[in-house]
Design a protein around this motif. Structure first.
Motif, PDB file in Angstrom:
ATOM      1  N   ILE A 135       0.839  -1.209   0.000  1.00 41.83           N
ATOM      2  CA  ILE A 135       0.000   0.000   0.000  1.00 41.83           C
ATOM      3  C   ILE A 135       0.872   1.257   0.000  1.00 41.83           C
ATOM      4  N   GLU A 145       0.549   4.121  -2.733  1.00 41.56           N
ATOM      5  CA  GLU A 145       0.226   5.516  -2.400  1.00 41.56           C
ATOM      6  C   GLU A 145       1.283   6.481  -2.949  1.00 41.56           C
ATOM      7  N   TYR A 159       0.082  12.223   1.886  1.00 43.04           N
ATOM      8  CA  TYR A 159      -0.405  12.107   3.277  1.00 43.04           C
ATOM      9  C   TYR A 159      -0.512  10.625   3.664  1.00 43.04           C
ATOM     10  N   GLN A 160      -1.174   9.863   2.789  1.00 45.16           N
ATOM     11  CA  GLN A 160      -1.364   8.432   3.073  1.00 45.16           C
ATOM     12  C   GLN A 160      -0.024   7.689   3.068  1.00 45.16           C
ATOM     13  N   ILE A 178       2.957   8.831   3.931  1.00 46.31           N
ATOM     14  CA  ILE A 178       3.681   9.080   5.189  1.00 46.31           C
ATOM     15  C   ILE A 178       2.997   8.351   6.336  1.00 46.31           C
ATOM     16  N   LEU A 179       1.665   8.347   6.289  1.00 47.06           N
ATOM     17  CA  LEU A 179       0.914   7.661   7.345  1.00 47.06           C
ATOM     18  C   LEU A 179       1.259   6.168   7.380  1.00 47.06           C
ATOM     19  N   PHE A 222       3.875   4.768   6.181  1.00 40.78           N
ATOM     20  CA  PHE A 222       5.281   4.665   6.594  1.00 40.78           C
ATOM     21  C   PHE A 222       5.385   4.714   8.128  1.00 40.78           C
ATOM     22  N   LEU A 223       4.611   5.617   8.732  1.00 40.16           N
ATOM     23  CA  LEU A 223       4.593   5.731  10.196  1.00 40.16           C
ATOM     24  C   LEU A 223       4.069   4.454  10.849  1.00 40.16           C
ATOM     25  N   TRP A 224       3.007   3.913  10.276  1.00 38.31           N
ATOM     26  CA  TRP A 224       2.443   2.660  10.809  1.00 38.31           C
ATOM     27  C   TRP A 224       3.486   1.543  10.748  1.00 38.31           C
ATOM     28  N   GLY A 237       6.653   1.978  10.732  1.00 39.09           N
ATOM     29  CA  GLY A 237       7.653   2.325  11.743  1.00 39.09           C
ATOM     30  C   GLY A 237       7.201   1.925  13.138  1.00 39.09           C
ATOM     31  N   LEU A 238       5.910   2.057  13.416  1.00 37.64           N
ATOM     32  CA  LEU A 238       5.396   1.703  14.746  1.00 37.64           C
ATOM     33  C   LEU A 238       5.438   0.189  14.976  1.00 37.64           C
ATOM     34  N   PHE A 252       8.980  -0.436  15.681  1.00 35.44           N
ATOM     35  CA  PHE A 252       9.304   0.079  17.005  1.00 35.44           C
ATOM     36  C   PHE A 252       8.762  -0.851  18.102  1.00 35.44           C
ATOM     37  N   THR A 301      -8.703   7.348  14.240  1.00 40.55           N
ATOM     38  CA  THR A 301      -8.496   6.054  13.579  1.00 40.55           C
ATOM     39  C   THR A 301      -7.016   5.822  13.302  1.00 40.55           C
ATOM     40  N   GLU A 302      -6.373   6.849  12.748  1.00 40.11           N
ATOM     41  CA  GLU A 302      -4.944   6.726  12.423  1.00 40.11           C
ATOM     42  C   GLU A 302      -4.121   6.434  13.682  1.00 40.11           C
TER      43      GLU A 302
END
Lengths: 266, 142
Positions: A49, A53, A60-61, A63-64, A66-68, A70-71, A74, A125-126
């Motif tokens: 995904i 994107e 926006y999606q 980076i989002l 990518f953050l998920w 990363g989490l 982490f 939600t995010e």
């Protein structure tokens, strides 16, 4: 179940740990899809995904996602970091339990927030999906670290690949006892993941975000199993010491009677 | 903080800062969207767009969809209100769910969402087999 580490672990330890954590993973993942329309542990899918994107120019999606990712990373990092840092000082049991307590805390936050405060905005939600990805990364990190990567329970792609090869060996009569044990472990994890998924879906329909409290109960059983065994062992050991002291202090008993009563206490 | 730990920290911090400054899909969606094209794709039969299905995959008979900030959506046809509902974005902002006053709700996949253009896909599960694709252009910002 969580006390033994690496090569000290028995097959039964891995079966217990794998089945209970697979139930949790199944519950959380299905609840996440039903509540947020997003998987909480499908990293392969999230990477696909992420690429999609970027190609579509949805920054926006991108980076989002990518953050998920990363989490999740982490979460796995935290589990390994906590276990390796705490083990020399507090021993295997508490070190291995610490990240499970962290996962319980995260799922409690999601359950409480979802039940009492969630207003269905995209930002919430995010954030909540991010927390769930962290929890699942953490869980996968825990089981992989303490089982030397024998058990992984939050996604089934790798597991089904292994299962395919093990089944092939099994059908060709090339299956040794090691292959049979792996086959049993992987079938157990897949089955319990499915059970967790069904349970998670049914609980979500019945009680909404309360489903995450169900996952917390399963994790509490996982983490408390060894703690209860340890407590029973310590109580028993103390009782034996007290009995021994009592018997040693009783001068009326002869040597034979003393040995008999001592063996009874054991 | 150890050097390697600091690198990992920045790896998470930078995207958080970037995303907090970016315009969210919710903000982009708010406004009036005029239908410019609609068609059935991935269907095994030729179906007219006025064959209105019910249940999941509801296609309002409207030329303009107005997504308001207060999460209500109003459907207009030739300037007249033909329906209302409540909207919310799900997932990573890739699904808009609309709940209609009769309690029915429908999910629409946002295939494309920019400041000027919106493309949605509707999975017509029941009466009509196939996926409806509707393209909009923004006429008024929210």
């Amino acid at each position: 179940m969580v006390r033994q580490h690496g090569k000290k672990r028995k097959h039964s330890n891995n079966l217990q740990l794998g089945s209970l954590t697979a139930i949790t993973a199944g519950m959380v993942n299905v609840a996440s899809v039903m509540a947020f329309f997003t998987f909480s542990s499908n990293i392969t899918g999230h990477v696909a995904i992420f690429a999609e994107e970027i190609i579509l120019g949805n920054w926006y999606q991108s980076i989002l996602v990518f953050l998920w990712l990363g989490l999740f990373l982490f979460g796995s990092f935290s589990a390994h970091y906590l276990i390796t840092r705490l083990k020399p000082k507090y021993g295997s049991l508490w070190a291995n339990s610490a990240p499970i307590f962290l996962e319980i805390l995260v799922l409690l936050i999601v359950g409480i927030y979802g039940t009492f405060f969630y207003t269905d905005t995209l930002l919430e939600t995010e954030f909540l999906v991010g927390l769930l990805l962290f929890a699942m990364g953490n869980q996968n990190g825990i089981v992989a670290t303490i089982s030397n990567s024998v058990v992984k329970t939050t996604h089934l792609t790798g597991l089904f690949t292994d299962l395919g090869m093990e089944l092939s060996r099994y059908t060709q009569n090339r299956s040794d006892s090691r292959n049979n044990l792996k086959l049993q472990l992987h079938l157990t994890i897949a089955s319990f993941y499915l059970v967790g998924g069904l349970l998670g879906g049914a609980l979500f329909l019945a009680m909404g975000f309360g489903v995450f409290f169900g996952a917390v109960v399963v994790l509490t059983v996982t983490v408390s199993y060894d703690l209860i065994l340890l407590a029973i062992y310590r109580i028993r050991k103390r009782a034996m010491q007290t009995a021994e002291e009592f018997l040693q202090g009783n001068e009326l008993l002869d040597e034979k009677e003393y040995s008999k009563q001592k063996s009874n206490y054991k | 903080m150890e050097g390697n730990m600091r690198k990992l920290f920045y790896l998470l911090l930078i995207p958080i800062l970037v995303i907090s400054c970016a315009e969210s899909p919710e903000q982009i969606l708010e406004g009036d969207w005029l239908t410019i094209h609609q068609e059935f794709i991935k269907t095994d039969q030729i179906t007219r767009m006025d064959a209105q299905p019910t249940g999941e995959g509801i296609l309002p008979e409207a030329d303009t969809w107005q997504f308001a900030k207060n999460k209500t959506v109003i459907f207009y046809k030739e300037g007249k209100v033909v329906g209302t509902g409540n909207w919310k974005l799900k997932g990573r902002g890739h699904v808009v769910q609309i709940e209609f006053p009769n309690g029915q709700y429908s999910k629409y996949q946002l295939k494309k969402l920019t400041d000027e253009k919106l493309v949605i896909l509707v999975d017509m599960k029941k009466e009509v087999r196939g996926i409806a694709k509707i393209e909009f252009e923004k006429v008024t910002k929210g």
